[in-house]
Design a protein around this motif. Structure first.
Motif, PDB file in Angstrom:
ATOM      1  N   TYR A   7      -2.742   4.121  -2.706  1.00 32.10           N
ATOM      2  CA  TYR A   7      -2.238   4.706  -1.465  1.00 32.10           C
ATOM      3  C   TYR A   7      -0.724   4.936  -1.531  1.00 32.10           C
ATOM      4  O   TYR A   7      -0.229   5.969  -1.083  1.00 32.10           O
ATOM      5  CB  TYR A   7      -2.587   3.798  -0.274  1.00 32.10           C
ATOM      6  CG  TYR A   7      -2.299   4.459   1.055  1.00 32.10           C
ATOM      7  CD1 TYR A   7      -3.286   5.183   1.714  1.00 32.10           C
ATOM      8  CD2 TYR A   7      -1.042   4.380   1.647  1.00 32.10           C
ATOM      9  CE1 TYR A   7      -3.027   5.816   2.921  1.00 32.10           C
ATOM     10  CE2 TYR A   7      -0.773   5.008   2.851  1.00 32.10           C
ATOM     11  CZ  TYR A   7      -1.770   5.720   3.493  1.00 32.10           C
ATOM     12  OH  TYR A   7      -1.504   6.347   4.685  1.00 32.10           O
ATOM     13  N   SER A 141      -5.863  -1.323   1.379  1.00 34.78           N
ATOM     14  CA  SER A 141      -5.759   0.130   1.237  1.00 34.78           C
ATOM     15  C   SER A 141      -6.966   0.651   0.473  1.00 34.78           C
ATOM     16  O   SER A 141      -7.583  -0.067  -0.325  1.00 34.78           O
ATOM     17  CB  SER A 141      -4.470   0.523   0.514  1.00 34.78           C
ATOM     18  OG  SER A 141      -4.485   0.057  -0.827  1.00 34.78           O
ATOM     19  N   GLY A 152      -7.004   8.689   2.324  1.00 36.04           N
ATOM     20  CA  GLY A 152      -6.609   7.293   2.187  1.00 36.04           C
ATOM     21  C   GLY A 152      -6.389   6.594   3.520  1.00 36.04           C
ATOM     22  O   GLY A 152      -6.121   7.230   4.547  1.00 36.04           O
TER      23      GLY A 152
END
Length: 283
Positions: A7, A141, A152
């Motif tokens: 991410y 994440s 994401g």
């Protein structure tokens, strides 16, 4: 299918055009060496031309490739000591576990973090746990990728307060020479960037940012042009009339010189402009 980036690396190509090749207000020296036994040493020192403050750091790294282990020791002029142990692709392919600790002898402050990352085709996951006496904080994440499209999510949960303190979303598209990235942070900060590799010599980037409740939009354009195999120039400008220029020259293998300047276009005659000098040595 390719493995998507983590991410924090979404939109990295555009950020690199804006950030690399500049060192405004700093005189900086970086030295990287490697011993015969495979231990890597990285020494860095910088002086702030405005305040005169000098900062330095030392990092040693040893990789035990046979067992997928990496040992890292860090120290800086704030007298903070750090130790990091990482193991990768041993427990499971694509899985990396890291144990990271820091200690400040002056204050007695200690911190610890366990990081985990797992990546495979179309998927990149991460989960870190910060240990604190009040209660650990959990950072998570996930990035999914399919045929160039990327999506994401990033979050932080503070167990001491029992609530989410970070809640970010991102969507992007990536091809060989073009990247588009948009993000929403905590429902109030909106951003986007575009990166394009126009040719083997020219790279360009544009970024936009806007905060809810504000009428102003932040905007910037940047470019990097390779003059030849040893030299490149960089330039960027934003809507605040700040103009940055940089020149990077490889003097010889392992020796790189960087010169940069930041000019305030709104007050050219008033001064306050910043210069930067950087030297990188590697052996």
């Amino acid at each position: 299918m390719a493995i998507p980036p983590s991410y924090v690396d979404l939109g990295k190509s555009a950020r690199d055009i804006f950030n690399k090749g500049y060192g405004f207000g700093l005189v900086k020296l970086d030295v990287k060496t490697k011993s015969a036994s495979g231990v890597e040493f990285t020494t860095s020192g910088s002086s702030n031309t405005d305040t005169g403050k000098v900062n330095g750091s030392l990092e040693t790294k040893y990789k035990w490739a046979e067992y997928g282990l990496t040992f890292t020791e860090k120290w800086n002029t704030d007298n903070t000591l750090g130790t990091e142990i990482a193991i990768e692709d041993q427990i499971a392919k694509g899985l990396k576990l890291t144990f990271d600790t820091t200690f400040s002898p002056n204050t007695g402050k200690k911190s610890g973090k366990i990081k985990s990352a797992y990546k495979r085709e179309c998927l990149n996951l991460g989960c870190d746990v910060d240990f604190d006496f009040a209660g650990p904080a959990i950072h998570g994440s996930a990035v999914f990728g399919y045929e160039g499209w990327l999506a994401g999510y990033q979050m932080t949960f503070d167990s001491a307060k029992s609530k989410l303190t970070r809640n970010n979303f991102s969507v992007g598209y990536k091809t060989g020479d073009f990247q588009l990235h948009t993000n929403v942070n905590d429902g109030s900060e909106f951003g986007g960037s575009i990166y394009q590799k126009v040719s083997d010599s020219l790279e360009t980037a544009v970024n936009l940012a806007w905060t809810a409740g504000s009428n102003s939009t932040r905007f910037g354009i940047a470019a990097k042009y390779k003059l030849d195999s040893t030299a490149s120039i960089s330039a960027k400008v934003n809507n605040s009339s700040l103009v940055g220029v940089g020149y990077t020259q490889t003097l010889r293998p392992g020796v790189k010189l960087t010169l940069s300047a930041l000019i305030d276009g709104k007050s050219i005659n008033a001064g306050g402009h910043k210069l930067g000098l950087g030297l990188e040595l590697e052996a």
